[in-house]
Scaffold this active site. Structure first.
Site, PDB file in Angstrom:
ATOM      1  N   LYS A   5       2.553  -1.744  -7.802  1.00  0.00           N
ATOM      2  CA  LYS A   5       3.918  -1.526  -8.271  1.00  0.00           C
ATOM      3  C   LYS A   5       4.947  -2.326  -7.479  1.00  0.00           C
ATOM      4  O   LYS A   5       5.844  -2.921  -8.046  1.00  0.00           O
ATOM      5  CB  LYS A   5       4.237  -0.030  -8.189  1.00  0.00           C
ATOM      6  CG  LYS A   5       5.593   0.351  -8.744  1.00  0.00           C
ATOM      7  CD  LYS A   5       5.592   0.308 -10.248  1.00  0.00           C
ATOM      8  CE  LYS A   5       6.927   0.644 -10.862  1.00  0.00           C
ATOM      9  NZ  LYS A   5       6.993   0.188 -12.251  1.00  0.00           N
ATOM     10  N   TRP A  51      -3.818  -1.666  -1.388  1.00  0.00           N
ATOM     11  CA  TRP A  51      -3.887  -2.865  -2.216  1.00  0.00           C
ATOM     12  C   TRP A  51      -4.264  -3.976  -1.245  1.00  0.00           C
ATOM     13  O   TRP A  51      -3.473  -4.332  -0.361  1.00  0.00           O
ATOM     14  CB  TRP A  51      -2.536  -3.140  -2.869  1.00  0.00           C
ATOM     15  CG  TRP A  51      -2.572  -4.266  -3.858  1.00  0.00           C
ATOM     16  CD1 TRP A  51      -2.962  -4.210  -5.158  1.00  0.00           C
ATOM     17  CD2 TRP A  51      -2.202  -5.632  -3.627  1.00  0.00           C
ATOM     18  NE1 TRP A  51      -2.861  -5.446  -5.751  1.00  0.00           N
ATOM     19  CE2 TRP A  51      -2.400  -6.338  -4.833  1.00  0.00           C
ATOM     20  CE3 TRP A  51      -1.736  -6.336  -2.509  1.00  0.00           C
ATOM     21  CZ2 TRP A  51      -2.140  -7.700  -4.957  1.00  0.00           C
ATOM     22  CZ3 TRP A  51      -1.468  -7.694  -2.638  1.00  0.00           C
ATOM     23  CH2 TRP A  51      -1.667  -8.360  -3.860  1.00  0.00           C
ATOM     24  N   GLU A  81       9.234 -11.463 -21.741  1.00  0.00           N
ATOM     25  CA  GLU A  81       8.937 -10.146 -21.193  1.00  0.00           C
ATOM     26  C   GLU A  81       7.799  -9.473 -21.977  1.00  0.00           C
ATOM     27  O   GLU A  81       6.913  -8.843 -21.387  1.00  0.00           O
ATOM     28  CB  GLU A  81      10.211  -9.279 -21.211  1.00  0.00           C
ATOM     29  CG  GLU A  81      10.023  -7.822 -20.835  1.00  0.00           C
ATOM     30  CD  GLU A  81       9.461  -7.583 -19.425  1.00  0.00           C
ATOM     31  OE1 GLU A  81       9.339  -8.554 -18.649  1.00  0.00           O
ATOM     32  OE2 GLU A  81       9.111  -6.435 -19.124  1.00  0.00           O
ATOM     33  N   ASN A 134       1.429  -0.010   5.990  1.00  0.00           N
ATOM     34  CA  ASN A 134       1.789  -0.749   4.780  1.00  0.00           C
ATOM     35  C   ASN A 134       2.612  -1.951   5.216  1.00  0.00           C
ATOM     36  O   ASN A 134       3.610  -1.799   5.914  1.00  0.00           O
ATOM     37  CB  ASN A 134       2.619   0.140   3.841  1.00  0.00           C
ATOM     38  CG  ASN A 134       3.209  -0.659   2.687  1.00  0.00           C
ATOM     39  OD1 ASN A 134       2.602  -1.621   2.217  1.00  0.00           O
ATOM     40  ND2 ASN A 134       4.378  -0.263   2.233  1.00  0.00           N
ATOM     41  N   GLY A 135       2.157  -3.135   4.830  1.00  0.00           N
ATOM     42  CA  GLY A 135       2.874  -4.354   5.207  1.00  0.00           C
ATOM     43  C   GLY A 135       1.869  -5.405   5.631  1.00  0.00           C
ATOM     44  O   GLY A 135       0.680  -5.321   5.298  1.00  0.00           O
ATOM     45  N   HIS A 180       6.693 -29.272 -29.606  1.00  0.00           N
ATOM     46  CA  HIS A 180       6.549 -30.186 -28.472  1.00  0.00           C
ATOM     47  C   HIS A 180       5.231 -29.958 -27.723  1.00  0.00           C
ATOM     48  O   HIS A 180       5.089 -30.366 -26.583  1.00  0.00           O
ATOM     49  CB  HIS A 180       7.747 -30.049 -27.529  1.00  0.00           C
ATOM     50  CG  HIS A 180       9.050 -30.376 -28.186  1.00  0.00           C
ATOM     51  ND1 HIS A 180       9.385 -31.661 -28.547  1.00  0.00           N
ATOM     52  CD2 HIS A 180      10.071 -29.593 -28.611  1.00  0.00           C
ATOM     53  CE1 HIS A 180      10.568 -31.663 -29.141  1.00  0.00           C
ATOM     54  NE2 HIS A 180      11.008 -30.414 -29.196  1.00  0.00           N
ATOM     55  N   ARG A 228       0.822   2.233  -5.920  1.00  0.00           N
ATOM     56  CA  ARG A 228       1.136   1.170  -4.951  1.00  0.00           C
ATOM     57  C   ARG A 228      -0.102   0.369  -4.558  1.00  0.00           C
ATOM     58  O   ARG A 228      -0.002  -0.610  -3.809  1.00  0.00           O
ATOM     59  CB  ARG A 228       1.777   1.767  -3.701  1.00  0.00           C
ATOM     60  CG  ARG A 228       3.064   2.522  -3.981  1.00  0.00           C
ATOM     61  CD  ARG A 228       3.639   3.061  -2.697  1.00  0.00           C
ATOM     62  NE  ARG A 228       4.020   1.990  -1.808  1.00  0.00           N
ATOM     63  CZ  ARG A 228       5.201   1.388  -1.813  1.00  0.00           C
ATOM     64  NH1 ARG A 228       6.120   1.775  -2.664  1.00  0.00           N
ATOM     65  NH2 ARG A 228       5.465   0.426  -0.967  1.00  0.00           N
ATOM     66  N   LYS A 285       4.181  -8.083 -20.595  1.00  0.00           N
ATOM     67  CA  LYS A 285       3.684  -6.712 -20.824  1.00  0.00           C
ATOM     68  C   LYS A 285       2.266  -6.755 -21.394  1.00  0.00           C
ATOM     69  O   LYS A 285       1.385  -6.048 -20.934  1.00  0.00           O
ATOM     70  CB  LYS A 285       4.593  -5.943 -21.803  1.00  0.00           C
ATOM     71  CG  LYS A 285       5.956  -5.540 -21.285  1.00  0.00           C
ATOM     72  CD  LYS A 285       5.952  -4.438 -20.260  1.00  0.00           C
ATOM     73  CE  LYS A 285       5.861  -4.954 -18.857  1.00  0.00           C
ATOM     74  NZ  LYS A 285       7.018  -5.364 -18.167  1.00  0.00           N
ATOM     75  N   GLU A 324      -0.418  -8.202 -18.773  1.00  0.00           N
ATOM     76  CA  GLU A 324      -0.739  -7.445 -17.555  1.00  0.00           C
ATOM     77  C   GLU A 324      -1.456  -6.139 -17.841  1.00  0.00           C
ATOM     78  O   GLU A 324      -2.201  -5.649 -17.011  1.00  0.00           O
ATOM     79  CB  GLU A 324       0.475  -7.237 -16.653  1.00  0.00           C
ATOM     80  CG  GLU A 324       1.562  -6.360 -17.170  1.00  0.00           C
ATOM     81  CD  GLU A 324       2.744  -6.265 -16.192  1.00  0.00           C
ATOM     82  OE1 GLU A 324       2.564  -6.390 -14.980  1.00  0.00           O
ATOM     83  OE2 GLU A 324       3.869  -6.043 -16.686  1.00  0.00           O
ATOM     84  N   CYS A 379       0.874  -1.160   0.000  1.00  0.00           N
ATOM     85  CA  CYS A 379       0.000   0.000   0.000  1.00  0.00           C
ATOM     86  C   CYS A 379       0.912   1.211   0.000  1.00  0.00           C
ATOM     87  O   CYS A 379       2.127   1.089   0.095  1.00  0.00           O
ATOM     88  CB  CYS A 379      -0.856   0.021   1.259  1.00  0.00           C
ATOM     89  SG  CYS A 379      -1.809  -1.486   1.474  1.00  0.00           S
TER      90      CYS A 379
HETATM   91  O1  M6R Z   1      10.157  -4.163  -8.122  1.00  0.00           O
HETATM   92  P1  M6R Z   1      10.550  -5.456  -8.773  1.00  0.00           P
HETATM   93  O2  M6R Z   1      11.417  -5.265  -9.943  1.00  0.00           O
HETATM   94  O3  M6R Z   1      11.136  -6.423  -7.801  1.00  0.00           O
HETATM   95  O4  M6R Z   1       9.184  -6.059  -9.261  1.00  0.00           O
HETATM   96  C1  M6R Z   1       9.116  -7.356  -9.782  1.00  0.00           C
HETATM   97  C2  M6R Z   1       7.786  -7.616 -10.427  1.00  0.00           C
HETATM   98  O5  M6R Z   1       6.760  -7.482  -9.495  1.00  0.00           O
HETATM   99  C3  M6R Z   1       7.528  -6.647 -11.595  1.00  0.00           C
HETATM  100  O6  M6R Z   1       8.518  -6.741 -12.565  1.00  0.00           O
HETATM  101  C4  M6R Z   1       6.169  -6.947 -12.230  1.00  0.00           C
HETATM  102  O7  M6R Z   1       6.198  -8.174 -12.891  1.00  0.00           O
HETATM  103  C5  M6R Z   1       5.758  -5.812 -13.142  1.00  0.00           C
HETATM  104  N1  M6R Z   1       4.341  -5.651 -13.075  1.00  0.00           N
HETATM  105  C6  M6R Z   1       6.178  -6.016 -14.550  1.00  0.00           C
HETATM  106  O8  M6R Z   1       5.709  -5.035 -15.408  1.00  0.00           O
END
Ligand code: M6R
Length: 587
Positions: A582, A75, A466, A101-102, A489, A27, A470, A473, A2
């Site tokens: 994030k 969150w 990757e 937060n936590g 396969h 966040r 993208k 998500e 959060c």
């Molecule tokens: O802050 P971090 O790089 O450790 O975060 C890792 C993942 O949570 C982050 O890369 C996530 O997959 C993103 N949403 C990718 O766009």
């Protein structure tokens, strides 16, 4: 996972906090709330489920007079997304308010004890116990009550607390981020720096278990019961970097910054790089550890180390790293890669490695994050604030750092810097208006597809992974990457008429990957080639320069743009994808 922010100073706290919350929304955006120590001598709380832009108005914050306040954007972890579960939480009397937060691991036990003492709870959260614990200890005075309450918590926490008759905010941090901002007109306590960057760039980083008392007159920090001095640094980030400017979304802004951020990632202290190279050369076992995009950068890193430096590196998902702990010794070197520096799985892996005597190098973008304090050595990504939930510019910076390190280990540090440095214009062009228009056309073709498949070989496979992340998500379209050689396969069974398949081509593996593309095409697949050269197989061509071992820096950029265009076309907010946040501070 959060965002929290507090302000104590001369200005109207509610106005400042709502602005700060807006900056923290990445966040978590399930609910938001503020608590102000009202000048009339009571604690006023406004909170609600929903995104800030929908609920902020209803807070009518302008009407709340007071210069001390705390705020939260959530969150959800414990308890559904409801008004009741939104922070701030209060004690039974509504005098004390807290934001957290936590995760409080022992909240059930604490809650049971507090209920048996007569406390009544209004939410399902783990956090509410904190307000009641402070209330329970109020006989010691507010500050000591907070200290006692915080000391009975297990888990991770950054907490801010205020009370209706106290001119201060009391805070603590343990395994969750909390930084202080020092402005002329007041003091900020927040989860990150950009949230208060509009008012000050003077920051104080805090350590685990720091207990903070912030008043108009100043700040006191205690650790293990003793007052400690924490330095105030002036940071180079500026508010423009943390604002959207002329861009509609942070995602587009951040993707467009990559020509600059790639160059900034190269600005490392050469002595530190050389020390790390020595560590790599002396290590018996090197691991690259990360989650999500950072893991993909690790995987690209392991291919790059093999190719450029001829050194074997293991790339491991942080959440799976404990399975490798038997192999860790005091000769192991682990790189913890995390843009936020707060990802719980990564920090857990770091602690696991350290407990075996292994050395840890942190690679992160966030100054003052937990990772900056936990490693034996540190490489900063220098990307500036990344606000969009998706990693874009931080991903390319991570890949740049991996490439640069591989060159350095190969004894070709200068050559590596030069090669990567020469990409500036290519990267710039990949986010140009022409490129974006072309990718917007492709997005029109793909917008209603259920599935998109992506294939690549070697380094291009890591880019395919990757790119799939993208797309899925941000557009919520199912996107899945395969190594080209794996198609036959199993995955070929998924291809039917019109199934889109994005094919990452490099000069080196051209014939093999095109023959994989042919396999897809002959089953009705729609082929999108990411390549320096056109090919008859392609139904759509995304032209990229051939950059050999630097392809992972180049080829991902049009994919980020495509993902963005898909989200926009589908009416989604690219900066705040559903269910995500994030920094993922829970295991
Ligand atoms: O802050 P971090 O790089 O450790 O975060 C890792 C993942 O949570 C982050 O890369 C996530 O997959 C993103 N949403 C990718 O766009």
């Amino acid at each position: 996972m959060c965002g929290i922010i507090g302000y104590v100073g001369n200005r109207k706290a509610s106005t400042i906090l709502l602005k700060g919350l807006k900056n923290l929304e990445y966040r978590g955006y399930d609910s938001a709330g503020i608590a102000i120590k009202h000048t009339a001598g009571h604690t006023q709380v406004k909170k609600s489920a929903g995104k800030l832009e929908e609920i902020g108005q209803s807070f009518n914050s302008e009407s709340i007079e007071g210069n001390i306040g705390i705020a939260h954007t959530r969150w959800a972890t414990h308890g559904a997304v409801t008004d009741e579960n939104a922070h701030p939480h209060t004690d039974c009397e509504g005098k004390i308010a807290i934001v957290h937060n936590g995760i409080i691991d022992n909240y059930k036990e604490l809650k049971g004890r507090l209920i048996s003492k007569g406390h009544s709870f209004t939410s399902d959260t783990d956090s509410e116990v904190i307000a009641h614990l402070i209330e329970e200890n109020l006989g010691y005075g507010f500050e000591d009550a907070c200290m006692k309450a915080f000391s009975s918590l297990e888990g991770s926490y950054a907490i801010l607390a205020l009370k209706e008759d106290e001119d201060k905010i009391v805070g603590v941090r343990k395994d969750s981020p909390l930084v202080l901002g020092v402005a002329e007109h007041g003091i900020f306590l927040a989860s990150d720096i950009p949230s208060f960057l509009e008012w000050t760039n003077k920051v104080m980083y805090l350590s685990n278990y720091d207990f903070i008392i912030a008043e108009k007159g100043g700040i006191k920090v205690y650790n293990e019961g003793k007052e400690v001095l924490r330095q105030i640094d002036t940071i180079g980030w500026n508010i423009e970097e943390a604002k959207k400017g002329e861009f509609k979304h942070f995602m587009m802004k951040e993707m467009s910054e990559q020509a600059e951020t790639v160059m900034r990632a190269l600005l490392q202290d050469e002595n530190i790089v050389r020390d790390i190279v020595d560590e790599i050369n002396n290590a018996l076992g090197v691991f690259f550890v990360g989650c999500g995009s950072s893991y993909h950068a690790c995987l690209a890193g392991s291919y790059l180390f093999s190719r450029i430096a001829k050194v074997h590196v293991n790339s491991v998902l942080a959440s799976e790293f404990e399975n490798y702990e038997h192999f860790l010794t005091d000769r192991t070197l682990a790189f913890a890669v995390s843009q936020s520096g707060e990802t719980a799985d990564v920090l857990f892996a770091v602690r696991g490695a350290k407990s075996k005597g292994s050395k840890v190098v942190g690679i992160t973008n966030v100054l003052g994050s937990s990772l900056t304090m936990e490693g034996h050595a540190l490489i900063m990504m220098n990307s500036g604030p990344e606000i969009c939930v998706l990693s874009t510019k931080t991903y390319t910076s991570q890949v740049v750092l991996m490439t640069m390190l591989a060159y350095a280990v190969a004894g070709k540090y200068e050559e590596g810097l030069k090669k990567i440095g020469s990409l500036y214009l290519d990267i710039y062009n990949l986010t140009s208006r022409t490129m974006r228009d072309s990718l917007a056309k492709l997005a029109e073709i793909l917008r209603d597809k259920w599935d998109i498949y992506l294939i690549g070989r070697g380094l291009q496979y890591t880019t395919a992974l990757e790119a799939a992340l993208k797309i899925k998500e941000v557009s919520y379209i199912h996107a899945e990457a395969f190594a080209g050689g794996e198609l036959k396969h199993g995955p070929l069974a998924l291809i039917e008429d019109g199934t889109p398949c994005i094919v990452f081509v490099s000069a080196e593996n051209k014939s093999k990957i095109l023959s994989n593309a042919e396999e897809v095409k002959s089953r009705g697949g729609y082929i999108i080639g990411v390549s320096s050269e056109q090919d008859d197989l392609f139904d759509f061509w995304i032209k990229v320069p051939e950059a050999e071992e630097l392809n992972p820096i180049i080829q991902i950029i049009p994919m980020q743009v495509l993902a963005y265009e898909l989200a926009v076309l589908r009416g989604l907010d690219p900066d705040k994808p559903r269910n995500l946040a994030k920094s993922v501070t829970v295991i």
